[in-house]
Design an enzyme around this catalytic site. Structure first.
Site, PDB file in Angstrom:
ATOM      1  N   HIS A 102       0.657  -1.071  -0.029  1.00  0.00           N
ATOM      2  CA  HIS A 102       0.108   0.004  -0.058  1.00  0.00           C
ATOM      3  C   HIS A 102       1.045   1.251  -0.023  1.00  0.00           C
ATOM      4  O   HIS A 102       0.849   2.063   1.184  1.00  0.00           O
ATOM      5  CB  HIS A 102      -0.898   0.031   1.232  1.00  0.00           C
ATOM      6  CG  HIS A 102      -2.210  -1.002   1.169  1.00  0.00           C
ATOM      7  ND1 HIS A 102      -2.828  -1.268   2.250  1.00  0.00           N
ATOM      8  CD2 HIS A 102      -2.476  -1.577   0.021  1.00  0.00           C
ATOM      9  CE1 HIS A 102      -3.448  -2.516   1.553  1.00  0.00           C
ATOM     10  NE2 HIS A 102      -3.601  -2.263   0.392  1.00  0.00           N
ATOM     11  N   CYS A 167       4.604 -11.928   2.622  1.00  0.00           N
ATOM     12  CA  CYS A 167       5.291 -11.701   3.719  1.00  0.00           C
ATOM     13  C   CYS A 167       5.430 -12.911   4.601  1.00  0.00           C
ATOM     14  O   CYS A 167       4.417 -13.437   4.869  1.00  0.00           O
ATOM     15  CB  CYS A 167       4.659 -10.350   4.646  1.00  0.00           C
ATOM     16  SG  CYS A 167       5.657 -10.117   6.217  1.00  0.00           S
ATOM     17  N   GLU A 197      -4.972  -8.513   3.266  1.00  0.00           N
ATOM     18  CA  GLU A 197      -4.341  -9.589   4.005  1.00  0.00           C
ATOM     19  C   GLU A 197      -5.321 -10.379   4.893  1.00  0.00           C
ATOM     20  O   GLU A 197      -5.213 -11.530   4.949  1.00  0.00           O
ATOM     21  CB  GLU A 197      -3.322  -9.041   5.071  1.00  0.00           C
ATOM     22  CG  GLU A 197      -2.770  -9.922   5.829  1.00  0.00           C
ATOM     23  CD  GLU A 197      -1.883  -9.139   7.024  1.00  0.00           C
ATOM     24  OE1 GLU A 197      -1.822  -9.831   8.321  1.00  0.00           O
ATOM     25  OE2 GLU A 197      -1.332  -8.224   6.848  1.00  0.00           O
ATOM     26  N   SER A 334      -2.726  -0.057   6.229  1.00  0.00           N
ATOM     27  CA  SER A 334      -3.426  -0.260   7.604  1.00  0.00           C
ATOM     28  C   SER A 334      -2.465   0.151   8.902  1.00  0.00           C
ATOM     29  O   SER A 334      -2.766   0.831   9.590  1.00  0.00           O
ATOM     30  CB  SER A 334      -3.692  -1.653   7.835  1.00  0.00           C
ATOM     31  OG  SER A 334      -4.184  -1.842   8.837  1.00  0.00           O
ATOM     32  N   SER A 396       5.553   0.466   4.349  1.00  0.00           N
ATOM     33  CA  SER A 396       5.691   0.407   3.001  1.00  0.00           C
ATOM     34  C   SER A 396       6.063   1.808   2.333  1.00  0.00           C
ATOM     35  O   SER A 396       5.922   1.715   1.168  1.00  0.00           O
ATOM     36  CB  SER A 396       4.453  -0.005   2.318  1.00  0.00           C
ATOM     37  OG  SER A 396       3.382   0.757   3.009  1.00  0.00           O
TER      38      SER A 396
END
Length: 428
Positions: A102, A167, A197, A334, A396
């Site tokens: 993201h 991940c 996720e 998030s 990120s």
């Protein structure tokens, strides 16, 4: 340029030995300011016991930079694999199942190199499955993907495992859910139901156990009323519409439960939900300590190390005085949004994607988490000096983005020291 990164084993601990792994990260994601600071702090605090911020005093403005932020292991791993996929497949069509991470800068760069998205972040199809061929390359994003998507790719003859950027800490949650399910517990997933996720974790979890997603404490409290029988079973399917596995039976499947989570949730929130549901079980079944695991699985926190580190660093950052906080990252990130929540509870906080959102000395365009839209705020910088500005970003977000923000803000203070003067003490 290659960058060394600490790789944590599944049973991560700051006190355990670490193994070094090297990733190929494009130079344009790095920073001549932020990267050396991170390396300096890492070398002087290898066990990560010092969560105090880095303080850069430029005179009329001081920046307090969080101890931990930016690209984590999972993100660097994903970037390494994605750019390798591009380099190894000239002339081939390359697709991402959805946004790899993201971050708008990273995703934009990949699309400019010809990568196309098969789905949006909500899982809506952008390119029909039938348009794919066996010669196409499909990259699995860092969030992982659902078993349904995996099967679809297999049916099309596409081996998604070649460029799977899932991940390892997300896979750790899947493994934990599988282990709990094998012991006849149902799985409670704390996460945002529509997040990639959480959708992936839900898909994998339901293969092994009845599964339901709770997005916050309020939903956990509602779930507790089904555990105790206070609410009719029929109402469950409306209260948790779209958040439970097929065949879920509240009357039977909430007698033995275990909690796992989307790895980027607030640690305190996940722990609070787990503790709350555990106490509900203890009270409802009048459990003695040795009987607790008859109804509640002994699960440890399943947040990734970077989420823990970034949140701990933010708590430490907020113990210092400041005039404002700037948090950088993708608006749909998030882990970044949770950092914003922590910061705005104490200081004026501006959540921005990049330096382009700083419109001038008096105007800043930033994201309002509560109304889910960008707004413009005037006079965000104090009129008197010295000014103290806190900086952090999500897992990120590239270091280069934070550097751009710092340099832009610094340019508004004419009497400030130069970057070279202030950075002289940070030698890698």
């Amino acid at each position: 340029m290659r960058r060394n990164l600490l790789v944590r084993c599944a049973n991560y601990s700051r006190r355990r030995p670490t193994v070094m792994k090297t990733f190929n990260i494009p130079d344009f994601y790095r920073s001549s300011i932020i990267t050396p600071i991170k390396e300096f702090r890492r070398k002087n605090d290898k066990l990560k016991r010092d969560f105090s911020p880095t303080i850069l005093d430029f005179g009329p403005v001081t920046f307090l930079i969080a101890r931990h932020f930016g690209f984590c292991y999972g993100v660097e791993n994903a970037i390494d694999i994605a750019y390798r996929a591009i380099a190894e497949n000239p002339g081939k069509r390359i697709f991402l199942l959805s946004e790899m991470i993201h971050n708008p800068d990273v995703n934009l760069d990949l699309t400019e190199r010809g990568v196309r998205f098969l789905m949006d972040t909500k899982g809506r199809q952008l390119i029909p499955w039938e348009d794919l061929t066996t010669d196409d390359i499909v990259i699995v994003p860092a969030f992982g993907t659902t078993i349904e998507n995996q099967k679809k790719l297999e049916e099309l003859g596409i081996n998604s495992m070649v460029y799977d950027t899932t991940c390892p800490f997300v896979e750790k949650v899947w493994n934990r859910a599988s282990q709990i399910g094998e012991k006849n517990y149902s799985i409670i997933v704390h996460g945002k139901p529509t997040h990639e996720e959480t959708r992936a974790t839900f898909s994998h979890s339901k293969e092994n156990a009845p599964t339901v997603v709770v997005k916050n404490m309020a939903q956990s409290e509602i779930l507790a009323r089904y555990i105790t029988g206070e609410l009719p079973v029929s109402q469950f399917f409306e209260d948790f519409k779209g958040q439970y596995s097929e065949g879920f039976n509240p009357a039977n499947d909430l007698k033995r439960i275990g909690v796992v989570n989307q790895t980027t949730m607030l640690a305190s929130d996940t722990q609070g939900i787990a503790d709350y549901l555990k106490n509900v079980m203890i009270k409802h079944y009048a459990l003695r300590p040795e009987q607790v695991e008859d109804h509640f699985a002994n699960t440890r926190d399943t947040l990734c190390y970077a989420t823990n580190d970034n949140q701990d660093a933010t708590y430490a950052l907020l113990t210092h005085p400041a005039d404002l906080v700037v948090v950088a990252g993708g608006y749909n990130s998030s882990n970044t949004s949770h950092l914003v929540e922590l910061c705005e509870a104490k200081f004026p906080t501006y959540f921005i994607e990049s330096v382009n959102k700083i419109l001038g000395t008096n105007l800043i365009r930033h994201f309002d988490l509560h109304n889910k839209q960008e707004v413009v705020t005037e006079n965000y910088l104090p009129q008197t000096t010295p000014v103290r500005i806190m900086l952090t970003c999500g897992a990120s977000c590239p270091d280069a983005v934070v550097e751009g923000i710092l340099v832009r803000l610094l340019s508004f203070f004419e009497e400030a020291k130069t970057v070279e003067e202030v950075m002289a003490g940070f030698t890698a």
